[in-house]
Scaffold this motif. Structure first.
Motif, PDB file in Angstrom:
ATOM      1  N   GLU A  56     -17.843   8.438 -45.500  1.00 26.76           N
ATOM      2  CA  GLU A  56     -18.108   6.927 -45.923  1.00 26.76           C
ATOM      3  C   GLU A  56     -18.956   7.137 -47.322  1.00 26.76           C
ATOM      4  OE1 GLU A  56     -16.781   4.239 -45.517  1.00 26.76           O
ATOM      5  OE2 GLU A  56     -18.375   2.809 -46.650  1.00 26.76           O
ATOM      6  N   ALA A  57     -19.960   7.923 -47.223  1.00 31.42           N
ATOM      7  CA  ALA A  57     -20.970   8.021 -48.474  1.00 31.42           C
ATOM      8  C   ALA A  57     -20.105   8.401 -49.644  1.00 31.42           C
ATOM      9  CB  ALA A  57     -21.895   9.157 -48.188  1.00 31.42           C
ATOM     10  N   SER A  58     -19.028   9.239 -49.463  1.00 35.67           N
ATOM     11  CA  SER A  58     -18.270   9.927 -50.486  1.00 35.67           C
ATOM     12  C   SER A  58     -17.349   8.723 -51.052  1.00 35.67           C
ATOM     13  CB  SER A  58     -17.347  10.961 -50.165  1.00 35.67           C
ATOM     14  OG  SER A  58     -17.729  12.284 -50.153  1.00 35.67           O
ATOM     15  N   LYS A  59     -16.890   7.781 -50.211  1.00 40.12           N
ATOM     16  CA  LYS A  59     -16.138   6.805 -50.502  1.00 40.12           C
ATOM     17  C   LYS A  59     -16.801   5.862 -51.349  1.00 40.12           C
ATOM     18  CE  LYS A  59     -13.629   3.474 -48.141  1.00 40.12           C
ATOM     19  NZ  LYS A  59     -13.466   2.897 -46.713  1.00 40.12           N
ATOM     20  N   ARG A  60     -17.963   5.548 -51.133  1.00 39.81           N
ATOM     21  CA  ARG A  60     -18.739   4.529 -51.647  1.00 39.81           C
ATOM     22  C   ARG A  60     -19.086   5.242 -53.342  1.00 39.81           C
ATOM     23  NH1 ARG A  60     -23.119   2.527 -47.279  1.00 39.81           N
ATOM     24  NH2 ARG A  60     -21.510   1.996 -45.672  1.00 39.81           N
ATOM     25  N   LEU A  61     -19.458   6.542 -53.133  1.00 36.68           N
ATOM     26  CA  LEU A  61     -19.842   7.066 -54.480  1.00 36.68           C
ATOM     27  C   LEU A  61     -18.686   7.202 -55.461  1.00 36.68           C
ATOM     28  CD1 LEU A  61     -22.256   9.739 -52.790  1.00 36.68           C
ATOM     29  CD2 LEU A  61     -23.003   7.946 -54.334  1.00 36.68           C
ATOM     30  N   GLU A  62     -17.567   7.385 -54.648  1.00 34.77           N
ATOM     31  CA  GLU A  62     -16.363   7.458 -55.777  1.00 34.77           C
ATOM     32  C   GLU A  62     -16.162   6.251 -56.388  1.00 34.77           C
ATOM     33  OE1 GLU A  62     -13.203   9.009 -53.257  1.00 34.77           O
ATOM     34  OE2 GLU A  62     -14.329  10.935 -53.227  1.00 34.77           O
ATOM     35  N   LEU A  63     -16.359   5.039 -55.701  1.00 37.58           N
ATOM     36  CA  LEU A  63     -16.268   3.764 -56.178  1.00 37.58           C
ATOM     37  C   LEU A  63     -17.278   3.410 -57.022  1.00 37.58           C
ATOM     38  CD1 LEU A  63     -14.976   0.910 -55.960  1.00 37.58           C
ATOM     39  CD2 LEU A  63     -16.735   0.459 -54.513  1.00 37.58           C
ATOM     40  N   LEU A  64     -18.531   3.753 -57.025  1.00 36.17           N
ATOM     41  CA  LEU A  64     -19.473   3.917 -57.957  1.00 36.17           C
ATOM     42  C   LEU A  64     -19.290   4.559 -59.163  1.00 36.17           C
ATOM     43  CD1 LEU A  64     -23.065   4.009 -56.312  1.00 36.17           C
ATOM     44  CD2 LEU A  64     -22.125   2.043 -57.610  1.00 36.17           C
ATOM     45  N   SER A  65     -18.827   5.807 -59.021  1.00 35.98           N
ATOM     46  CA  SER A  65     -18.397   6.715 -60.212  1.00 35.98           C
ATOM     47  C   SER A  65     -17.367   6.094 -61.079  1.00 35.98           C
ATOM     48  CB  SER A  65     -18.103   8.195 -59.645  1.00 35.98           C
ATOM     49  OG  SER A  65     -18.964   8.475 -58.927  1.00 35.98           O
ATOM     50  N   ASP A  66     -16.284   5.680 -60.545  1.00 31.48           N
ATOM     51  CA  ASP A  66     -15.113   5.010 -61.227  1.00 31.48           C
ATOM     52  C   ASP A  66     -15.520   3.600 -61.821  1.00 31.48           C
ATOM     53  OD1 ASP A  66     -12.900   6.635 -60.993  1.00 31.48           O
ATOM     54  OD2 ASP A  66     -12.402   5.744 -58.818  1.00 31.48           O
ATOM     55  N   ARG A  67     -16.324   2.751 -61.226  1.00 28.03           N
ATOM     56  CA  ARG A  67     -16.534   1.704 -61.610  1.00 28.03           C
ATOM     57  C   ARG A  67     -17.513   1.634 -62.508  1.00 28.03           C
ATOM     58  NH1 ARG A  67     -14.304  -2.656 -58.624  1.00 28.03           N
ATOM     59  NH2 ARG A  67     -14.990  -3.856 -60.367  1.00 28.03           N
ATOM     60  N   LEU A  68     -18.746   2.183 -62.264  1.00 29.12           N
ATOM     61  CA  LEU A  68     -19.984   1.870 -63.004  1.00 29.12           C
ATOM     62  C   LEU A  68     -20.630   3.086 -63.747  1.00 29.12           C
ATOM     63  CD1 LEU A  68     -22.538   0.242 -63.334  1.00 29.12           C
ATOM     64  CD2 LEU A  68     -23.470   0.946 -61.258  1.00 29.12           C
ATOM     65  N   PHE A  69     -20.655   4.065 -63.242  1.00 34.22           N
ATOM     66  CA  PHE A  69     -21.282   5.274 -63.819  1.00 34.22           C
ATOM     67  C   PHE A  69     -20.484   5.945 -64.934  1.00 34.22           C
ATOM     68  CE2 PHE A  69     -23.239   6.598 -59.484  1.00 34.22           C
ATOM     69  CZ  PHE A  69     -24.250   5.655 -59.690  1.00 34.22           C
ATOM     70  N   SER A  70     -19.109   5.634 -65.084  1.00 32.63           N
ATOM     71  CA  SER A  70     -18.260   6.306 -65.948  1.00 32.63           C
ATOM     72  C   SER A  70     -17.315   5.097 -66.544  1.00 32.63           C
ATOM     73  CB  SER A  70     -17.412   7.379 -65.500  1.00 32.63           C
ATOM     74  OG  SER A  70     -16.488   7.174 -64.529  1.00 32.63           O
ATOM     75  N   ASN A  71     -16.857   5.414 -67.618  1.00 28.45           N
ATOM     76  CA  ASN A  71     -15.797   4.688 -68.009  1.00 28.45           C
ATOM     77  C   ASN A  71     -14.322   5.684 -68.406  1.00 28.45           C
ATOM     78  OD1 ASN A  71     -13.919   3.359 -69.636  1.00 28.45           O
ATOM     79  ND2 ASN A  71     -15.361   2.454 -71.074  1.00 28.45           N
ATOM     80  N   PRO A  72     -13.547   5.334 -67.558  1.00 28.87           N
ATOM     81  CA  PRO A  72     -12.334   6.329 -67.646  1.00 28.87           C
ATOM     82  C   PRO A  72     -11.536   6.438 -68.838  1.00 28.87           C
ATOM     83  CG  PRO A  72     -11.777   4.424 -65.970  1.00 28.87           C
ATOM     84  CD  PRO A  72     -13.233   4.156 -66.442  1.00 28.87           C
ATOM     85  N   VAL A  73     -11.670   5.418 -69.787  1.00 29.93           N
ATOM     86  CA  VAL A  73     -11.095   5.337 -70.966  1.00 29.93           C
ATOM     87  C   VAL A  73     -11.442   6.777 -71.757  1.00 29.93           C
ATOM     88  CG1 VAL A  73     -10.643   4.464 -73.143  1.00 29.93           C
ATOM     89  CG2 VAL A  73     -10.726   2.890 -71.322  1.00 29.93           C
ATOM     90  N   ILE A  74     -12.909   7.166 -71.707  1.00 34.12           N
ATOM     91  CA  ILE A  74     -13.527   8.043 -72.394  1.00 34.12           C
ATOM     92  C   ILE A  74     -14.001   9.236 -71.570  1.00 34.12           C
ATOM     93  CG2 ILE A  74     -13.948   6.834 -74.594  1.00 34.12           C
ATOM     94  CD1 ILE A  74     -16.775   6.296 -73.360  1.00 34.12           C
ATOM     95  N   GLU A  75     -14.389   9.062 -70.169  1.00 37.64           N
ATOM     96  CA  GLU A  75     -14.841   9.848 -69.532  1.00 37.64           C
ATOM     97  C   GLU A  75     -14.260  10.413 -68.177  1.00 37.64           C
ATOM     98  OE1 GLU A  75     -19.622   8.309 -70.566  1.00 37.64           O
ATOM     99  OE2 GLU A  75     -18.399   7.294 -69.186  1.00 37.64           O
ATOM    100  N   ASN A  76     -14.815  11.461 -67.654  1.00 45.30           N
ATOM    101  CA  ASN A  76     -14.391  11.871 -66.285  1.00 45.30           C
ATOM    102  C   ASN A  76     -15.836  12.250 -65.474  1.00 45.30           C
ATOM    103  OD1 ASN A  76     -11.839  12.428 -66.888  1.00 45.30           O
ATOM    104  ND2 ASN A  76     -12.309  14.235 -68.024  1.00 45.30           N
TER     105      ASN A  76
END
Lengths: 90, 217
Positions: A56-76
């Motif tokens: 569950e922690a991973s799931k939440r962190l993946e959401l955060l990473s995708d939507r807030l921490f990074s911009n998929p247009v320019i970042e991984n």
């Protein structure tokens, strides 16, 4: 509730020019350090999270990473997650 | 005919935009604090330049979650006009209302100078008064204005005729010299140059006036 300590690394996609990395690279040369190549500057985000389990922690962190921490247009991003007991959080 | 001007913590062109809309175009404005969700009675909305939320994380990354922008998505769906200037353009890309992203200028400098631009598309109401290829001079003032997108996105922008403005000398290294784009429908325009700073001859030109006039037409 179990606590987890996580580290999200955000990197510019290799196709995206990193002028700050190039400037740092040229400063490295001025410092007299030779042989530096492909210097790229990214971000590290450290956080602690409470969740019922690691999945569950991973799931939440993946959401955060995708939507807030990074911009998929320019970042991984990549994620590291470790269990952590509350009294070890200093 | 009221124009909304969004104010985030860190916005700094909100009052310039108000001056341009009220003083030069004679239309009333309403400041929209980032926490409001109420866009009733507005003809169009402007996201002004500045450093929303200190530009922390990435330019526009935190602004994207502001309550006012959740309402703005519906506002755009209704076909109403939204103009994002500089930081406002960055916010629109983070929000997904426009494609691509704005990244650090190629030469790292914060560039503050008049930019020579070419009108690339007259399809949208924003640049309809100008023929394609017309030269405009508008000030730019940004450190992160290098437009980036995938080759697929670039092709889509070209196919949809959504590249509104291009730099003539590409000061920041933007892909395909892009200075401003619209969405497919044409009701959303994002641009790095500042039209609100070019609405009176006393401040260096009036080429921004026609773009802002589209808000009230």
């Amino acid at each position: 509730m179990p606590q987890f300590r996580a580290c999200v690394s955000v990197r510019l996609r290799s196709s995206v020019l990193d002028p700050a990395g190039e400037a740092a690279s040229s400063a490295a040369t001025r410092l007299g350090v030779e042989g530096i190549k492909n210097l790229r500057i990214g971000k590290i985000i450290e956080l602690e999270i409470e969740a019922p389990d690691k999945e569950e922690a991973s799931k939440r962190l993946e959401l955060l990473s995708d939507r807030l921490f990074s911009n998929p247009v320019i970042e991984n991003w990549s994620l590291e997650i470790n269990s952590s007991s509350p009294n070890s959080l200093t | 005919m009221t124009i909304g001007v969004v104010v985030f913590p860190g916005s700094n062109c909100d009052r310039d935009v108000r001056w341009a809309i009220e003083g030069c175009l004679g239309a009333p404005t309403r400041f929209l604090w980032h926490e409001t969700r109420d866009l009733t009675g507005l003809e169009a909305v402007i996201l002004p330049g500045g450093f929303s939320y200190g530009d922390y994380l990435r330019c526009g990354a935190i602004a994207r979650f502001a309550p006012v922008l959740q309402s703005l998505v519906d506002f755009v769906d209704q076909g109403k006009k939204v103009l994002g200037i500089c930081n406002g353009f960055q916010v629109l890309t983070e929000l997904g209302l426009l494609p691509g992203a704005l990244t650090r200028n190629r030469d790292l400098h914060f560039i503050c100078e008049p930019a020579l631009l070419s009108v690339s598309s007259s399809r949208s109401p924003w640049l309809a008064p100008y023929p394609r290829g017309e030269t405009l001079v508008l000030p730019i003032a940004h450190g992160e204005g290098r437009f980036q997108c995938s080759s697929d996105t670039l092709k889509k922008l070209e196919d949809e005729d959504s590249i509104a403005l291009r730099y003539q000398n590409n000061p920041n290294g933007s892909i395909s010299n892009i200075a401003g784009i619209t969405n497919a429908k044409g009701n959303v325009l994002g641009l790095m140059p500042h039209p609100e700073r070019a609405c009176d001859p006393l401040t260096g030109g009036i080429d921004g006036k026609e773009i802002l006039k589209a808000l009230i037409s």
